[in-house]
Write a protein that holds these residues in place. Structure first.
Motif, PDB file in Angstrom:
ATOM      1  N   LYS A 161      14.750  39.728  30.184  1.00  0.00           N
ATOM      2  CA  LYS A 161      15.630  40.724  30.791  1.00  0.00           C
ATOM      3  C   LYS A 161      16.946  40.078  31.226  1.00  0.00           C
ATOM      4  N   ILE A 162      18.043  40.750  30.961  1.00  0.00           N
ATOM      5  CA  ILE A 162      19.336  40.227  31.416  1.00  0.00           C
ATOM      6  C   ILE A 162      19.483  40.609  32.882  1.00  0.00           C
ATOM      7  N   SER A 163      19.644  39.585  33.726  1.00  0.00           N
ATOM      8  CA  SER A 163      19.603  39.872  35.168  1.00  0.00           C
ATOM      9  C   SER A 163      20.757  39.222  35.904  1.00  0.00           C
ATOM     10  N   THR A 164      20.916  39.638  37.162  1.00  0.00           N
ATOM     11  CA  THR A 164      21.909  38.987  38.035  1.00  0.00           C
ATOM     12  C   THR A 164      21.239  37.752  38.621  1.00  0.00           C
ATOM     13  N   SER A 165      22.039  36.902  39.286  1.00  0.00           N
ATOM     14  CA  SER A 165      21.427  35.711  39.888  1.00  0.00           C
ATOM     15  C   SER A 165      20.441  36.102  40.990  1.00  0.00           C
ATOM     16  N   GLY A 166      20.569  37.340  41.521  1.00  0.00           N
ATOM     17  CA  GLY A 166      19.639  37.822  42.540  1.00  0.00           C
ATOM     18  C   GLY A 166      18.360  38.373  41.944  1.00  0.00           C
ATOM     19  N   GLY A 167      18.252  38.340  40.610  1.00  0.00           N
ATOM     20  CA  GLY A 167      17.026  38.780  39.949  1.00  0.00           C
ATOM     21  C   GLY A 167      16.996  40.262  39.604  1.00  0.00           C
ATOM     22  N   LYS A 168      18.088  40.997  39.875  1.00  0.00           N
ATOM     23  CA  LYS A 168      18.125  42.420  39.549  1.00  0.00           C
ATOM     24  C   LYS A 168      18.632  42.606  38.109  1.00  0.00           C
ATOM     25  N   THR A 169      18.279  43.747  37.522  1.00  0.00           N
ATOM     26  CA  THR A 169      18.765  44.027  36.161  1.00  0.00           C
ATOM     27  C   THR A 169      20.293  44.101  36.178  1.00  0.00           C
ATOM     28  N   LEU A 170      20.868  43.331  35.321  1.00  0.00           N
ATOM     29  CA  LEU A 170      22.335  43.323  35.280  1.00  0.00           C
ATOM     30  C   LEU A 170      22.823  44.600  34.603  1.00  0.00           C
ATOM     31  N   ARG A 171      23.669  45.349  35.299  1.00  0.00           N
ATOM     32  CA  ARG A 171      24.178  46.602  34.718  1.00  0.00           C
ATOM     33  C   ARG A 171      25.526  46.401  34.050  1.00  0.00           C
ATOM     34  N   GLY A 172      26.282  45.473  34.565  1.00  0.00           N
ATOM     35  CA  GLY A 172      27.619  45.267  34.002  1.00  0.00           C
ATOM     36  C   GLY A 172      28.392  44.307  34.864  1.00  0.00           C
ATOM     37  N   PHE A 173      29.695  44.356  34.719  1.00  0.00           N
ATOM     38  CA  PHE A 173      30.558  43.466  35.491  1.00  0.00           C
ATOM     39  C   PHE A 173      31.742  44.247  36.040  1.00  0.00           C
ATOM     40  N   TRP A 174      32.303  43.712  37.081  1.00  0.00           N
ATOM     41  CA  TRP A 174      33.521  44.294  37.631  1.00  0.00           C
ATOM     42  C   TRP A 174      34.633  43.256  37.488  1.00  0.00           C
ATOM     43  N   LEU A 175      35.678  43.665  36.804  1.00  0.00           N
ATOM     44  CA  LEU A 175      36.791  42.750  36.548  1.00  0.00           C
ATOM     45  C   LEU A 175      37.954  43.193  37.429  1.00  0.00           C
ATOM     46  N   SER A 176      38.347  42.339  38.363  1.00  0.00           N
ATOM     47  CA  SER A 176      39.387  42.760  39.312  1.00  0.00           C
ATOM     48  C   SER A 176      40.764  42.747  38.658  1.00  0.00           C
ATOM     49  N   LYS A 177      41.610  43.613  39.186  1.00  0.00           N
ATOM     50  CA  LYS A 177      42.998  43.702  38.703  1.00  0.00           C
ATOM     51  C   LYS A 177      43.700  42.367  38.943  1.00  0.00           C
ATOM     52  N   LYS A 178      43.329  41.724  40.068  1.00  0.00           N
ATOM     53  CA  LYS A 178      43.943  40.448  40.421  1.00  0.00           C
ATOM     54  C   LYS A 178      43.625  39.404  39.342  1.00  0.00           C
ATOM     55  N   THR A 179      42.345  39.418  38.873  1.00  0.00           N
ATOM     56  CA  THR A 179      41.960  38.456  37.830  1.00  0.00           C
ATOM     57  C   THR A 179      42.772  38.719  36.558  1.00  0.00           C
ATOM     58  N   LEU A 180      42.900  40.008  36.214  1.00  0.00           N
ATOM     59  CA  LEU A 180      43.676  40.346  35.006  1.00  0.00           C
ATOM     60  C   LEU A 180      45.127  39.878  35.145  1.00  0.00           C
ATOM     61  N   ASP A 181      45.687  40.085  36.336  1.00  0.00           N
ATOM     62  CA  ASP A 181      47.068  39.636  36.566  1.00  0.00           C
ATOM     63  C   ASP A 181      47.176  38.119  36.459  1.00  0.00           C
ATOM     64  N   GLU A 182      46.151  37.427  36.962  1.00  0.00           N
ATOM     65  CA  GLU A 182      46.158  35.956  36.890  1.00  0.00           C
ATOM     66  C   GLU A 182      46.064  35.493  35.434  1.00  0.00           C
ATOM     67  N   ILE A 183      45.268  36.225  34.630  1.00  0.00           N
ATOM     68  CA  ILE A 183      45.158  35.881  33.197  1.00  0.00           C
ATOM     69  C   ILE A 183      46.524  36.062  32.533  1.00  0.00           C
ATOM     70  N   ASP A 184      47.171  37.193  32.832  1.00  0.00           N
ATOM     71  CA  ASP A 184      48.512  37.457  32.270  1.00  0.00           C
ATOM     72  C   ASP A 184      49.481  36.342  32.671  1.00  0.00           C
ATOM     73  N   GLU A 185      49.406  35.980  33.956  1.00  0.00           N
ATOM     74  CA  GLU A 185      50.317  34.969  34.483  1.00  0.00           C
ATOM     75  C   GLU A 185      50.088  33.622  33.803  1.00  0.00           C
ATOM     76  N   SER A 186      48.805  33.307  33.545  1.00  0.00           N
ATOM     77  CA  SER A 186      48.501  32.011  32.919  1.00  0.00           C
ATOM     78  C   SER A 186      49.065  31.954  31.497  1.00  0.00           C
ATOM     79  N   ILE A 187      49.085  33.108  30.814  1.00  0.00           N
ATOM     80  CA  ILE A 187      49.658  33.129  29.454  1.00  0.00           C
ATOM     81  C   ILE A 187      51.174  32.948  29.539  1.00  0.00           C
ATOM     82  N   ARG A 188      51.771  33.651  30.490  1.00  0.00           N
ATOM     83  CA  ARG A 188      53.228  33.529  30.645  1.00  0.00           C
ATOM     84  C   ARG A 188      53.620  32.099  31.002  1.00  0.00           C
ATOM     85  N   LYS A 189      52.821  31.480  31.894  1.00  0.00           N
ATOM     86  CA  LYS A 189      53.121  30.103  32.322  1.00  0.00           C
ATOM     87  C   LYS A 189      52.999  29.122  31.170  1.00  0.00           C
TER      88      LYS A 189
END
Lengths: 216, 187
Positions: free
Chosen positions: B76-104
Protein backbone atom coordinates in the motif's frame (compact mmCIF):
# COMPACT_ATOMS: atom_id res chain seq x y z
CA UNK A 1 26.27 28.08 -32.60
CA UNK A 2 28.38 24.94 -32.91
CA UNK A 3 31.81 24.96 -34.55
CA UNK A 4 30.70 22.64 -37.32
CA UNK A 5 27.73 24.87 -38.13
CA UNK A 6 30.09 27.84 -38.23
CA UNK A 7 32.34 25.94 -40.68
CA UNK A 8 29.27 25.20 -42.81
CA UNK A 9 28.18 28.86 -42.81
CA UNK A 10 31.69 30.05 -43.65
CA UNK A 11 31.84 27.63 -46.57
CA UNK A 12 28.49 28.84 -47.87
CA UNK A 13 29.63 32.46 -47.60
CA UNK A 14 32.89 31.74 -49.46
CA UNK A 15 31.12 29.88 -52.29
CA UNK A 16 28.53 32.63 -52.47
CA UNK A 17 31.17 35.38 -52.67
CA UNK A 18 33.08 33.42 -55.33
CA UNK A 19 29.92 33.16 -57.43
CA UNK A 20 28.95 36.80 -56.95
CA UNK A 21 32.43 38.06 -57.90
CA UNK A 22 32.36 35.93 -61.06
CA UNK A 23 28.65 36.52 -61.70
CA UNK A 24 29.05 38.39 -65.01
CA UNK A 25 31.21 35.64 -66.45
CA UNK A 26 28.96 32.80 -65.41
CA UNK A 27 26.58 31.05 -67.78
CA UNK A 28 22.86 30.99 -67.05
CA UNK A 29 22.62 27.76 -65.02
CA UNK A 30 25.61 28.66 -62.85
CA UNK A 31 24.11 32.06 -62.06
CA UNK A 32 21.12 30.18 -60.71
CA UNK A 33 23.48 28.01 -58.70
CA UNK A 34 25.14 31.12 -57.23
CA UNK A 35 21.77 32.58 -56.25
CA UNK A 36 20.86 29.20 -54.76
CA UNK A 37 23.94 29.24 -52.52
CA UNK A 38 23.15 32.83 -51.53
CA UNK A 39 19.58 31.87 -50.57
CA UNK A 40 20.90 28.83 -48.67
CA UNK A 41 23.32 31.02 -46.73
CA UNK A 42 20.58 33.51 -45.81
CA UNK A 43 18.21 30.68 -44.92
CA UNK A 44 20.76 29.03 -42.63
CA UNK A 45 21.36 32.38 -40.94
CA UNK A 46 17.60 32.69 -40.49
CA UNK A 47 17.46 29.24 -38.86
CA UNK A 48 19.85 30.47 -36.15
CA UNK A 49 17.65 33.50 -35.56
CA UNK A 50 14.55 31.31 -35.31
CA UNK A 51 16.32 28.81 -33.04
CA UNK A 52 17.32 31.65 -30.75
CA UNK A 53 14.08 33.62 -30.72
CA UNK A 54 11.44 30.95 -31.36
CA UNK A 55 13.42 27.92 -30.09
CA UNK A 56 12.42 26.25 -33.37
CA UNK A 57 13.90 26.56 -36.85
CA UNK A 58 11.22 24.40 -38.52
CA UNK A 59 9.34 27.31 -40.18
CA UNK A 60 12.44 28.35 -42.14
CA UNK A 61 12.74 24.92 -43.78
CA UNK A 62 9.09 24.95 -44.84
CA UNK A 63 9.91 28.03 -46.91
CA UNK A 64 13.46 27.14 -47.90
CA UNK A 65 12.74 23.67 -49.34
CA UNK A 66 10.44 24.89 -52.17
CA UNK A 67 12.95 27.64 -52.99
CA UNK A 68 15.74 25.06 -53.08
CA UNK A 69 13.58 22.89 -55.34
CA UNK A 70 13.02 25.86 -57.66
CA UNK A 71 16.72 26.67 -58.00
CA UNK A 72 17.96 23.11 -58.50
CA UNK A 73 15.26 22.20 -61.03
CA UNK A 74 15.65 25.56 -62.80
CA UNK A 75 19.39 24.83 -63.02
CA UNK A 76 18.75 21.44 -64.59
CA UNK A 77 15.91 22.88 -66.70
CA UNK A 78 18.46 25.13 -68.39
CA UNK A 79 20.69 22.13 -69.12
CA UNK A 80 17.89 19.77 -70.17
CA UNK A 81 15.72 21.72 -72.64
CA UNK A 82 13.43 18.73 -73.28
CA UNK A 83 12.53 18.60 -69.60
CA UNK A 84 12.28 22.33 -68.99
CA UNK A 85 8.49 22.60 -69.25
CA UNK A 86 7.85 19.56 -67.05
CA UNK A 87 10.31 20.79 -64.44
CA UNK A 88 8.78 24.28 -64.53
CA UNK A 89 5.26 22.99 -63.85
CA UNK A 90 6.63 20.75 -61.12
CA UNK A 91 7.41 23.93 -59.10
CA UNK A 92 3.68 24.58 -58.78
CA UNK A 93 2.94 20.97 -57.83
CA UNK A 94 5.82 20.93 -55.37
CA UNK A 95 4.84 24.09 -53.52
CA UNK A 96 1.25 22.77 -53.32
CA UNK A 97 2.57 19.56 -51.75
CA UNK A 98 4.60 21.63 -49.27
CA UNK A 99 1.41 23.47 -48.32
CA UNK A 100 -0.55 20.22 -47.88
CA UNK A 101 2.28 18.77 -45.79
CA UNK A 102 2.43 21.88 -43.58
CA UNK A 103 -1.35 21.90 -43.12
CA UNK A 104 -1.96 18.20 -42.57
CA UNK A 105 1.19 16.28 -41.70
CA UNK A 106 4.18 18.28 -40.49
CA UNK A 107 3.21 21.64 -39.05
CA UNK A 108 5.54 24.63 -39.55
CA UNK A 109 7.00 23.86 -36.13
CA UNK A 110 8.21 20.44 -37.29
CA UNK A 111 11.06 19.70 -39.64
CA UNK A 112 9.60 19.06 -43.13
CA UNK A 113 11.30 15.73 -43.78
CA UNK A 114 8.42 14.52 -46.01
CA UNK A 115 9.29 17.29 -48.44
CA UNK A 116 12.93 16.19 -48.54
CA UNK A 117 11.74 12.67 -49.37
CA UNK A 118 9.73 14.11 -52.27
CA UNK A 119 12.44 16.35 -53.65
CA UNK A 120 15.42 13.96 -53.49
CA UNK A 121 14.18 11.57 -56.23
CA UNK A 122 13.66 14.57 -58.55
CA UNK A 123 17.22 15.83 -57.96
CA UNK A 124 18.60 12.31 -58.50
CA UNK A 125 16.59 11.93 -61.72
CA UNK A 126 17.80 15.34 -62.94
CA UNK A 127 21.44 14.40 -62.26
CA UNK A 128 21.05 11.10 -64.13
CA UNK A 129 19.35 12.81 -67.09
CA UNK A 130 22.11 15.37 -67.12
CA UNK A 131 24.73 12.58 -67.25
CA UNK A 132 22.87 11.07 -70.22
CA UNK A 133 22.74 14.49 -71.83
CA UNK A 134 26.51 14.85 -71.42
CA UNK A 135 27.01 11.70 -73.51
CA UNK A 136 25.10 13.19 -76.44
CA UNK A 137 26.90 16.53 -76.31
CA UNK A 138 30.42 17.02 -77.57
CA UNK A 139 32.62 18.82 -75.12
CA UNK A 140 36.29 18.96 -76.05
CA UNK A 141 37.41 19.34 -72.47
CA UNK A 142 38.55 16.28 -70.50
CA UNK A 143 35.80 14.79 -68.34
CA UNK A 144 37.44 15.84 -65.08
CA UNK A 145 37.50 19.47 -66.24
CA UNK A 146 33.80 19.48 -67.01
CA UNK A 147 31.83 21.21 -64.26
CA UNK A 148 28.66 19.20 -64.90
CA UNK A 149 30.44 15.91 -64.27
CA UNK A 150 31.44 17.07 -60.79
CA UNK A 151 28.15 18.70 -59.97
CA UNK A 152 26.07 15.67 -61.02
CA UNK A 153 28.31 13.27 -59.09
CA UNK A 154 28.08 15.44 -56.00
CA UNK A 155 24.30 15.74 -56.35
CA UNK A 156 23.94 11.97 -56.65
CA UNK A 157 26.08 11.34 -53.56
CA UNK A 158 24.26 13.89 -51.42
CA UNK A 159 20.66 13.27 -52.37
CA UNK A 160 20.77 9.48 -52.56
CA UNK A 161 22.18 9.39 -49.04
CA UNK A 162 19.82 12.11 -47.81
CA UNK A 163 16.82 10.20 -49.18
CA UNK A 164 17.74 6.95 -47.43
CA UNK A 165 18.76 8.75 -44.25
CA UNK A 166 15.38 10.44 -43.87
CA UNK A 167 13.53 7.30 -44.94
CA UNK A 168 14.99 5.24 -42.12
CA UNK A 169 15.53 7.96 -39.57
CA UNK A 170 12.40 7.40 -37.48
CA UNK A 171 12.95 3.64 -37.44
CA UNK A 172 16.47 4.17 -36.08
CA UNK A 173 15.26 6.69 -33.56
CA UNK A 174 12.49 4.37 -32.33
CA UNK A 175 14.98 1.54 -31.94
CA UNK A 176 16.97 3.85 -29.65
CA UNK A 177 20.06 3.47 -31.78
CA UNK A 178 21.56 6.86 -31.00
CA UNK A 179 25.02 5.88 -32.29
CA UNK A 180 23.61 5.23 -35.79
CA UNK A 181 21.59 8.44 -35.66
CA UNK A 182 24.68 10.46 -34.73
CA UNK A 183 26.71 8.73 -37.46
CA UNK A 184 24.04 9.47 -40.07
CA UNK A 185 24.00 13.10 -39.00
CA UNK A 186 27.77 13.34 -39.33
CA UNK A 187 27.78 11.68 -42.76
CA UNK A 188 25.01 14.05 -43.92
CA UNK A 189 27.03 16.99 -42.65
CA UNK A 190 30.18 15.85 -44.48
CA UNK A 191 28.20 15.19 -47.67
CA UNK A 192 26.65 18.66 -47.34
CA UNK A 193 30.13 20.17 -47.08
CA UNK A 194 31.37 18.25 -50.13
CA UNK A 195 28.29 19.39 -52.08
CA UNK A 196 28.96 23.07 -51.45
CA UNK A 197 32.72 22.67 -52.01
CA UNK A 198 31.97 21.02 -55.37
CA UNK A 199 29.42 23.76 -56.10
CA UNK A 200 32.19 26.32 -55.52
CA UNK A 201 34.52 24.38 -57.81
CA UNK A 202 31.95 24.13 -60.62
CA UNK A 203 31.20 27.85 -60.39
CA UNK A 204 34.93 28.53 -60.67
CA UNK A 205 35.31 26.09 -63.60
CA UNK A 206 32.39 27.68 -65.46
CA UNK A 207 33.78 31.17 -64.91
CA UNK A 208 37.20 30.04 -66.18
CA UNK A 209 35.64 28.28 -69.17
CA UNK A 210 33.64 31.41 -70.08
CA UNK A 211 36.79 33.55 -69.75
CA UNK A 212 38.71 31.26 -72.11
CA UNK A 213 35.86 31.36 -74.62
CA UNK A 214 35.82 35.16 -74.47
CA UNK A 215 39.59 35.29 -75.03
CA UNK A 216 39.29 33.09 -78.12
CA UNK B 1 21.63 41.15 -65.61
CA UNK B 2 24.85 42.70 -66.74
CA UNK B 3 25.32 40.60 -69.86
CA UNK B 4 23.06 39.40 -72.62
CA UNK B 5 22.70 36.01 -70.86
CA UNK B 6 19.53 36.55 -68.90
CA UNK B 7 18.13 34.02 -66.48
CA UNK B 8 15.22 32.35 -68.18
CA UNK B 9 12.37 30.53 -66.53
CA UNK B 10 8.92 29.58 -67.81
CA UNK B 11 6.80 32.58 -66.85
CA UNK B 12 3.38 31.13 -66.01
CA UNK B 13 4.59 28.34 -63.70
CA UNK B 14 7.12 30.75 -62.21
CA UNK B 15 4.45 33.33 -61.34
CA UNK B 16 2.15 30.61 -60.01
CA UNK B 17 5.05 29.28 -57.96
CA UNK B 18 5.72 32.75 -56.51
CA UNK B 19 2.04 33.22 -55.71
CA UNK B 20 1.83 29.88 -53.91
CA UNK B 21 5.13 30.52 -52.13
CA UNK B 22 3.70 33.81 -50.87
CA UNK B 23 0.62 31.94 -49.66
CA UNK B 24 2.86 29.38 -47.94
CA UNK B 25 4.84 32.18 -46.25
CA UNK B 26 1.58 33.73 -45.07
CA UNK B 27 0.36 30.36 -43.76
CA UNK B 28 3.62 29.73 -41.86
CA UNK B 29 3.58 33.25 -40.39
CA UNK B 30 -0.10 32.96 -39.48
CA UNK B 31 0.45 29.54 -37.89
CA UNK B 32 3.27 30.86 -35.75
CA UNK B 33 1.36 33.88 -34.51
CA UNK B 34 -1.90 32.00 -33.85
CA UNK B 35 -0.40 29.12 -31.93
CA UNK B 36 -0.19 29.92 -28.25
CA UNK B 37 3.34 30.23 -27.02
CA UNK B 38 4.91 30.78 -30.42
CA UNK B 39 4.26 34.52 -30.40
CA UNK B 40 6.58 35.04 -27.46
CA UNK B 41 9.13 32.71 -28.93
CA UNK B 42 8.15 29.31 -27.63
CA UNK B 43 6.54 26.24 -29.14
CA UNK B 44 3.19 25.24 -27.69
CA UNK B 45 3.58 22.32 -25.31
CA UNK B 46 0.67 19.98 -25.85
CA UNK B 47 -1.02 18.38 -22.89
CA UNK B 48 -3.93 15.97 -22.63
CA UNK B 49 -5.14 17.60 -19.41
CA UNK B 50 -8.71 18.88 -19.49
CA UNK B 51 -11.47 19.83 -17.09
CA UNK B 52 -13.53 16.96 -15.69
CA UNK B 53 -16.76 16.79 -13.65
CA UNK B 54 -16.50 16.71 -9.87
CA UNK B 55 -18.43 13.42 -9.88
CA UNK B 56 -15.85 11.80 -12.17
CA UNK B 57 -12.99 13.26 -10.11
CA UNK B 58 -14.40 11.82 -6.90
CA UNK B 59 -14.92 8.47 -8.61
CA UNK B 60 -11.28 8.38 -9.66
CA UNK B 61 -10.13 9.26 -6.14
CA UNK B 62 -12.36 6.68 -4.52
CA UNK B 63 -11.35 3.98 -6.99
CA UNK B 64 -7.73 4.65 -6.05
CA UNK B 65 -8.39 4.58 -2.30
CA UNK B 66 -10.38 1.33 -2.56
CA UNK B 67 -7.59 -0.22 -4.62
CA UNK B 68 -4.96 0.89 -2.11
CA UNK B 69 -6.87 -0.28 0.93
CA UNK B 70 -7.33 -3.69 -0.59
CA UNK B 71 -3.54 -4.13 -0.58
CA UNK B 72 -1.39 -5.39 2.26
CA UNK B 73 0.75 -3.01 4.33
CA UNK B 74 3.88 -3.86 2.33
CA UNK B 75 2.26 -2.87 -0.97
CA UNK B 76 0.00 0.00 0.00
CA UNK B 77 1.25 3.49 -0.80
CA UNK B 78 1.22 5.27 2.53
CA UNK B 79 2.27 8.41 4.37
CA UNK B 80 5.12 8.25 6.87
CA UNK B 81 2.37 8.12 9.54
CA UNK B 82 1.15 4.84 8.05
CA UNK B 83 -2.08 6.22 6.54
CA UNK B 84 -3.10 5.60 2.93
CA UNK B 85 -1.51 8.30 0.87
CA UNK B 86 -4.20 10.22 -1.01
CA UNK B 87 -2.05 12.76 -2.75
CA UNK B 88 0.19 15.73 -2.21
CA UNK B 89 -0.19 19.41 -1.62
CA UNK B 90 2.17 21.62 -3.58
CA UNK B 91 2.43 25.11 -2.12
CA UNK B 92 2.41 28.22 -4.28
CA UNK B 93 5.57 29.28 -2.47
CA UNK B 94 7.35 26.09 -3.61
CA UNK B 95 6.23 26.72 -7.20
CA UNK B 96 7.50 30.29 -6.99
CA UNK B 97 10.82 29.04 -5.61
CA UNK B 98 11.09 26.56 -8.52
CA UNK B 99 10.43 29.40 -10.99
CA UNK B 100 12.99 31.56 -9.22
CA UNK B 101 15.62 28.81 -9.32
CA UNK B 102 15.20 28.54 -13.11
CA UNK B 103 15.48 32.29 -13.52
CA UNK B 104 18.58 32.37 -11.30
CA UNK B 105 20.20 29.64 -13.39
CA UNK B 106 20.19 32.09 -16.30
CA UNK B 107 17.57 30.20 -18.33
CA UNK B 108 15.86 32.60 -20.69
CA UNK B 109 13.20 30.08 -21.68
CA UNK B 110 9.67 30.28 -20.27
CA UNK B 111 8.65 27.88 -17.53
CA UNK B 112 5.95 25.79 -19.16
CA UNK B 113 5.24 23.27 -16.39
CA UNK B 114 6.59 21.13 -13.58
CA UNK B 115 7.93 17.59 -13.65
CA UNK B 116 6.70 15.57 -10.67
CA UNK B 117 8.62 12.38 -9.92
CA UNK B 118 8.02 9.73 -7.30
CA UNK B 119 10.72 9.26 -4.68
CA UNK B 120 11.27 7.15 -1.61
CA UNK B 121 13.11 8.86 1.27
CA UNK B 122 14.49 5.63 2.69
CA UNK B 123 15.81 2.48 1.10
CA UNK B 124 13.54 -0.54 0.89
CA UNK B 125 15.90 -2.39 3.26
CA UNK B 126 15.42 0.26 5.95
CA UNK B 127 11.72 0.84 5.35
CA UNK B 128 9.75 -1.80 3.48
CA UNK B 129 6.52 0.26 3.54
CA UNK B 130 5.61 2.16 0.40
CA UNK B 131 5.73 5.63 1.91
CA UNK B 132 6.74 7.84 -0.93
CA UNK B 133 7.46 11.49 -1.52
CA UNK B 134 7.75 13.61 -4.64
CA UNK B 135 10.67 15.29 -6.33
CA UNK B 136 9.64 18.35 -8.34
CA UNK B 137 11.49 20.33 -10.93
CA UNK B 138 10.49 23.04 -13.37
CA UNK B 139 10.31 22.37 -17.11
CA UNK B 140 11.14 24.65 -20.00
CA UNK B 141 10.79 24.13 -23.79
CA UNK B 142 13.53 21.87 -25.11
CA UNK B 143 16.28 23.96 -26.56
CA UNK B 144 16.97 23.34 -30.22
CA UNK B 145 20.68 23.08 -30.69
CA UNK B 146 22.48 23.76 -33.94
CA UNK B 147 23.01 21.26 -36.68
CA UNK B 148 21.03 18.50 -38.29
CA UNK B 149 20.67 16.38 -35.15
CA UNK B 150 18.32 18.88 -33.59
CA UNK B 151 16.36 19.29 -36.82
CA UNK B 152 16.03 15.55 -37.08
CA UNK B 153 14.87 15.13 -33.52
CA UNK B 154 11.84 17.25 -34.24
CA UNK B 155 10.62 14.84 -36.92
CA UNK B 156 10.01 11.87 -34.73
CA UNK B 157 8.13 13.58 -31.90
CA UNK B 158 8.77 10.59 -29.70
CA UNK B 159 9.19 12.79 -26.66
CA UNK B 160 7.47 15.94 -25.44
CA UNK B 161 9.54 18.99 -26.46
CA UNK B 162 10.39 19.90 -22.87
CA UNK B 163 13.33 19.54 -20.55
CA UNK B 164 13.81 19.97 -16.81
CA UNK B 165 15.71 22.96 -15.47
CA UNK B 166 16.60 24.61 -12.20
CA UNK B 167 16.87 23.11 -8.72
CA UNK B 168 15.22 19.96 -7.37
CA UNK B 169 12.54 20.28 -4.65
CA UNK B 170 11.20 17.69 -2.27
CA UNK B 171 9.15 17.53 0.94
CA UNK B 172 5.99 18.01 -1.06
CA UNK B 173 3.48 17.76 1.77
CA UNK B 174 1.41 14.60 1.72
CA UNK B 175 -2.34 14.29 2.15
CA UNK B 176 -3.11 13.50 4.90
CA UNK B 177 -2.13 15.96 6.64
CA UNK B 178 -2.21 18.55 3.84
CA UNK B 179 -5.59 17.79 2.29
CA UNK B 180 -7.85 20.22 0.50
CA UNK B 181 -11.36 20.78 1.74
CA UNK B 182 -13.60 18.97 1.09
CA UNK B 183 -11.09 16.13 1.09
CA UNK B 184 -11.72 12.95 -0.91
CA UNK B 185 -14.15 10.82 1.01
CA UNK B 186 -12.97 7.69 2.69
CA UNK B 187 -14.25 4.63 0.84
Amino acid sequence: MTTRFLIYLTLLLLVCLLGLFQYKRLSRPYRLLTLFVLVTFLSELATRYFARVYVNSGPVYHLYLPVQYFFITAFYGNLLPRWKTALSWSWVVFVLLVLVNAMLYQSPLHFASNIILLSCPVYILCALLSFRNMLSLTDERPLLRQELFWYNTSTLFLYIFTFFCWSFYNILLKSGNTVSVATLTTVMYVLGLQYYIVTGIVIYLDARHSKKKDEQ
Amino acid sequence: MATNEKLSVRRLPFYLFLFLLGFLAFYVFDYMTKNPGTGNGYSPIESGAEKIDEKIAREYLNNYLIAQDSLGEAYKISTSGGKTLRGFWLSKKTLDEIDESIRKSGEKRDIVGYSIYFGKPETFARNSRQDINLVVRGTVPRKEGGGDAAKMMRVAEEEAPIEDAGDYFDTIDPCPIHCGSPSPEEP
